[in-house]
Design an enzyme around this catalytic site. Structure first.
Site, short mmCIF file in Angstrom:
data_model
loop_
_atom_site.label_atom_id
_atom_site.label_comp_id
_atom_site.label_asym_id
_atom_site.label_seq_id
_atom_site.Cartn_x
_atom_site.Cartn_y
_atom_site.Cartn_z
N PHE A 135 0.86 -1.18 0.00
CA PHE A 135 0.00 0.00 0.00
C PHE A 135 0.90 1.24 0.00
O PHE A 135 1.84 1.32 0.78
CB PHE A 135 -0.87 -0.04 1.25
CG PHE A 135 -2.02 0.91 1.25
CD1 PHE A 135 -3.19 0.60 0.59
CD2 PHE A 135 -1.93 2.12 1.92
CE1 PHE A 135 -4.27 1.48 0.60
CE2 PHE A 135 -3.00 3.01 1.93
CZ PHE A 135 -4.18 2.69 1.26
N ASP A 216 1.76 -5.03 8.67
CA ASP A 216 0.60 -4.16 8.56
C ASP A 216 -0.60 -5.07 8.31
O ASP A 216 -0.70 -5.69 7.25
CB ASP A 216 0.79 -3.18 7.39
CG ASP A 216 -0.38 -2.22 7.26
OD1 ASP A 216 -1.52 -2.62 7.60
OD2 ASP A 216 -0.18 -1.09 6.79
N TYR A 241 -10.99 0.70 10.83
CA TYR A 241 -12.19 1.03 10.05
C TYR A 241 -12.52 0.07 8.93
O TYR A 241 -13.50 0.26 8.23
CB TYR A 241 -12.11 2.47 9.50
CG TYR A 241 -10.84 2.81 8.75
CD1 TYR A 241 -10.64 2.37 7.45
CD2 TYR A 241 -9.84 3.57 9.35
CE1 TYR A 241 -9.48 2.69 6.76
CE2 TYR A 241 -8.66 3.89 8.68
CZ TYR A 241 -8.48 3.44 7.38
OH TYR A 241 -7.34 3.75 6.71
N LYS A 242 -11.68 -0.95 8.70
CA LYS A 242 -11.99 -1.89 7.63
C LYS A 242 -12.85 -3.01 8.22
O LYS A 242 -14.00 -2.76 8.56
CB LYS A 242 -10.69 -2.36 6.97
CG LYS A 242 -10.06 -1.20 6.19
CD LYS A 242 -8.70 -1.48 5.61
CE LYS A 242 -8.19 -0.23 4.87
NZ LYS A 242 -6.75 -0.27 4.60
N ARG A 393 -12.58 -5.10 -6.59
CA ARG A 393 -12.47 -5.83 -5.31
C ARG A 393 -13.85 -6.04 -4.74
O ARG A 393 -14.64 -5.10 -4.60
CB ARG A 393 -11.65 -5.04 -4.29
CG ARG A 393 -10.18 -5.05 -4.52
CD ARG A 393 -9.40 -4.61 -3.30
NE ARG A 393 -9.95 -3.41 -2.65
CZ ARG A 393 -9.32 -2.74 -1.70
NH1 ARG A 393 -8.14 -3.14 -1.26
NH2 ARG A 393 -9.87 -1.67 -1.15
C1 LIG Z 1 -6.06 0.96 4.77
C2 LIG Z 1 -4.59 0.87 4.79
C3 LIG Z 1 -3.81 1.98 5.20
C4 LIG Z 1 -4.47 3.28 5.55
O1 LIG Z 1 -3.65 4.11 6.29
P1 LIG Z 1 -4.28 5.27 7.19
O2 LIG Z 1 -3.08 5.83 7.85
O3 LIG Z 1 -5.26 4.61 8.10
O4 LIG Z 1 -4.96 6.22 6.28
C5 LIG Z 1 -2.44 1.83 5.23
N1 LIG Z 1 -1.85 0.65 4.87
C6 LIG Z 1 -2.58 -0.40 4.48
C7 LIG Z 1 -1.89 -1.67 4.09
C8 LIG Z 1 -3.96 -0.33 4.42
O5 LIG Z 1 -4.66 -1.38 4.02
#
Ligand SMILES: *Cc1c(COP(=O)(O)O)cnc(C)c1O
Length: 433
Positions: A135, A216, A241-242, A393
């Site tokens: 990500f 992560d 939040y997911k 997705r």
């Molecule tokens: C959703 C997600 C994020 C989001 O980062 P925020 O700091 O919460 O905006 C970061 N890394 C991964 C792998 C994610 O899936």
């Protein structure tokens, strides 16, 4: 797990109803607010609001209204200890002890806090190992961690390549764990393809080579089982939040293996102070010997409140049952794509591992017109998300989605292609997809 891949599905609508009638988690759906007129398949980006979350938010608002500052100690769950209490609840989902998890910060802030805590470039060991399918925010953070040490990220951030742009080969990752690597930081589940990495194996291999390793887990906590203590992972972090349904931009979590409690938090702040001495207001920092020591600021109580309600639901349902249903739903989805949408003129393919132990909670359906097909799905009230260049997705969430909804998504996809509906949509991508 084998039994999961051996389900005998059928393509009929009746079969979808039959699967729903056999679903042991069915009762949880009515505790969520499903946006009206939609089939919500995007719980891996933003989980839905539950009534339980709503009532924990209302309770906290009422406490603020009636108690003012006294809420820090007199609220039903005193705000002063709220982050640690939520951490203890979430610890049960990830195979950790209560004091190893805390609700704090946000994902990317927690990456900075934890990777900086472990990244101590020394002699030849100066590199961070991540992967090219990561990500973007994680990569931006890792680069800046390296720059803050006065080092060059081009030289010191190693990205494991992917052969097909979808998956990572764990053996390749291990081959790159050499004597120059200080920290390995990887996602548990790749956000595009949904591949679940073998965290236990990677942790063992990193430790054999004297390397610290963290994960992560944004795309896995709440839908996949984790055993951080058993696997001996050094650190981990994930958003709320997911699959945790904690609300947009809500408080995130971090895990710190207790063998590291003696380390100094890289980003110190007063809420990491030993709790019973925090209000001595000493200028010398003495951090709590728990994950709580890695808090920085006052906890965001209003952004943490929803997580209390949603963790209650998840713990009640049980993460094993959630994972079992998730795998069954994603197997069913892939089966329907294979059986009914894989040939001309549909031409959809699956970009997610088939083996149950190698996938997270969503399925990547690939198509060269993925972006416009996603738009056509939205116009029909189906909420997927689109990830460039060619991925739709779909995340059927065990707590609130049904098998019949999965079946209907497939019918929508078929009709969109039959009617060439996607061709009406512009080729430019929207700001948020
Ligand atoms: C959703 C997600 C994020 C989001 O980062 P925020 O700091 O919460 O905006 C970061 N890394 C991964 C792998 C994610 O899936």
């Amino acid at each position: 797990m084998d039994t999961i891949t051996n389900y005998k599905f059928k393509t009929t609508e009746d079969h979808a109803h039959k699967l729903d009638s056999e679903n042991p988690l069915a009762r949880f759906r009515q505790r969520f607010y499903n946006p009206e007129g939609t089939i919500y398949m995007d719980g891996n980006s933003l989980g839905l609001l539950s009534m339980d979350s709503e009532s924990s938010v209302f309770r906290v608002l009422k406490e603020w209204k009636t108690l003012g500052i006294r809420g820090w100690l007199e609220a039903r769950r005193p705000w002063f200890h709220f982050a640690e209490e939520l951490g203890a609840m979430c610890a049960k989902l990830v195979g950790a002890e209560p004091e190893e998890v805390v609700a704090t910060g946000t994902t990317t802030v927690n990456i900075h806090s934890l990777v900086n805590t472990f990244y101590k470039p020394n002699g030849k060991r100066k590199k961070i190992l991540a992967d090219e399918l990561d990500f973007p925010s994680d990569i931006y953070a890792l680069r800046s961690v390296i720059e803050l040490k006065g080092l060059d990220p081009v030289e010191n951030l190693i990205l494991v390549p992917s052969e097909d742009g979808r998956f990572l080969d764990e053996k390749k990752i291990v081959e790159l764990m050499d004597e120059e690597v200080a920290v390995v930081f990887l996602p548990s589940v790749l956000y595009r393809s949904g591949q679940l990495l073998n965290m236990q194996y990677l942790t063992e291999e990193a430790h054999k080579r004297g390397i610290s390793i963290g994960f992560d887990c944004c795309h896995s906590v709440g839908v996949v089982e984790h055993y951080f203590d058993k696997w001996n992972v050094d650190f981990a972090l994930w958003c709320g939040y997911k699959y945790l349904n904690g609300g947009p931009g809500g408080t995130a979590f971090l895990y710190l293996n207790k063998k590291h409690f003696g380390r100094e938090p890289a980003l110190a702040g007063w809420f990491g102070y030993v709790k019973d001495k925090q209000f001595d207001m000493s200028l010398s920092f003495e951090h709590s010997e728990s994950a709580g020591g890695w808090q920085i600021s006052s906890p965001a109580i209003l952004s943490s409140a929803p997580i209390e309600g949603s963790l209650k639901i998840i713990l009640e349902a049980g993460i094993e049952a959630i994972r079992r249903k998730s795998l069954k739903m994603t197997s069913y989805l892939m089966y329907l794509v294979d059986e009914t949408l894989s040939e001309h003129p549909y031409n959809f393919t699956i970009g997610t591992p088939r083996e149950a132990q190698r996938r997270g909670g969503h399925v990547a359906i690939e198509h060269k017109e993925a972006m416009r097909i996603s738009e056509a799905l939205r116009a029909r009230g189906v909420i997927p998300d689109y990830r460039p260049p060619n991925i739709i997705r779909i995340a059927p969430v065990p707590l609130y989605n049904t098998y019949h909804e999965v079946w209907r998504v497939i019918q929508h996809l078929r009709e969109i292609i039959d009617k060439k509906e996607h061709e009406k949509f512009p080729k430019e991508r929207k700001m948020i997809s």
